[in-house]
Design a protein around this motif. Structure first.
Motif, short mmCIF file in Angstrom:
data_model
loop_
_atom_site.label_atom_id
_atom_site.label_comp_id
_atom_site.label_asym_id
_atom_site.label_seq_id
_atom_site.Cartn_x
_atom_site.Cartn_y
_atom_site.Cartn_z
N ASP A 65 -0.47 3.41 -2.75
CA ASP A 65 -1.81 3.90 -2.39
C ASP A 65 -1.69 5.11 -1.47
OD1 ASP A 65 -1.68 0.96 -2.79
OD2 ASP A 65 -3.85 0.99 -2.46
N ASP A 122 4.92 0.95 -6.31
CA ASP A 122 3.65 0.27 -6.09
C ASP A 122 2.57 0.93 -6.94
OD1 ASP A 122 1.51 -1.22 -4.96
OD2 ASP A 122 1.22 0.31 -3.41
N VAL A 147 0.81 -1.22 0.00
CA VAL A 147 0.00 0.00 0.00
C VAL A 147 0.85 1.27 0.00
CG1 VAL A 147 -2.02 -1.12 1.03
CG2 VAL A 147 -0.31 -0.02 2.52
#
Ligand SMILES: [Ca+2]
Ligand SMILES: [Ca+2]
Ligand SMILES: [Ca+2]
Length: 274
Positions: free
Chosen positions: A191, A239, A188
């Motif tokens: 994110d 990511d 994450v």
């Protein structure tokens, strides 16, 4: 929607392959007589000719300004409405009775929302003390940076800025922390970065709230800043958006706020603006 996403991915992969092979994109050779080199790799989204049409082609401060205007047109939620919204945006794809907790990665019953140990609560990824916006309708209730989090892990993150390093957070899924920063688990990291970048563009000092910005520090305290910029940019690269992140962006757009996180649709815009 899955089919659309797949098409987009395939198109992007083909474009990348063409560039890697040293081939100009077909549309360029067909329409631009003077094109002599391969087009740069471009990312396209399903919303480029509609939602993002005023931003397409812009860079830097112009892009940031255009995106601010676009994403500021939104429906706003009350803080109490955030509970049910998170049960939809962060539903576990493998168990519709659960949500996936941001930092720990744990799948937990939607009914365990609350404030006790073992519950999940509403984590403000842009810590609400950084700009002191609280939980009034506005940045404090903006789903694009609110995520279900284990109550204790949320407390361990507190209002720390983001940076690499530290020791393992208890039941933190691989997240690390030290005295002045928090490092979320790898899955994450991007994110988190894209949520922070969204907030910096969405909140520019209007609506009676502070102008939120990203900077290069980790000791921002109650100033309306979150760091560390260089680390957040690296996390966004490492990511990239996955199906879960894209789905929650879509649910927020379709069912709740009717605005999008541009950096989920166009991760390359991070580099253009910062
Ligand atoms: Ca630190
Ligand atoms: Ca991710
Ligand atoms: Ca801002």
């Amino acid at each position: 929607m899955l089919a659309i996403r797949t098409r987009r991915r395939k198109a992007a992969a083909l474009a990348t392959a063409a560039v890697l092979a040293g081939l100009a994109a077909p549309s360029l050779t067909a329409t631009t007589a003077t094109a002599t080199t391969a087009a740069p790799t471009t990312v396209t989204s399903d919303y480029d000719s509609t939602y993002y049409k005023d931003a397409i082609g812009k860079t830097g401060a112009d892009l940031k300004s255009s995106l601010h205007t676009i994403i500021s047109d939104q429906t706003k939620l009350s803080y109490s409405a955030v509970w049910d919204a998170l049960k939809a945006t962060d539903e576990d794809p493998a168990d519709s009775g659960n949500v996936v907790l941001l930092y720990s990665g744990v799948s937990r019953s939607k009914s365990l929302n609350g404030g006790d140990t073992g519950d999940w609560n509403r984590e403000h990824v842009w810590a609400k003390s950084h700009g002191d916006f609280g939980t009034a309708t506005g940045p404090g209730t903006d789903l694009h940076h609110l995520r279900p989090s284990d109550v204790r892990v949320n407390s361990d993150r507190g209002n720390k800025d983001f940076d690499n390093g530290g020791s393992a957070v208890d039941n933190g899924g691989g997240s690390l922390t030290d005295s002045d920063s928090f490092e979320p688990r790898d899955a994450v990291k991007g994110d988190v970065a894209r949520m922070i970048f969204y907030m910096a563009v969405r909140y520019e000092g209007g609506d009676g709230f502070a102008d939120l910005e990203v900077n290069g520090q980790v000791d921002n305290g109650s100033n309306p800043y979150i760091g560390k910029l260089s680390v957040l940019k690296a996390w966004s690269d490492e990511d990239p958006p996955d199906a879960f992140e894209e789905h929650r962006n879509q649910v927020i757009y379709d069912d709740y706020q009717h605005n999008r996180n541009p950096f989920v649709d166009h991760p390359e815009w991070v580099e253009s603006i910062w």
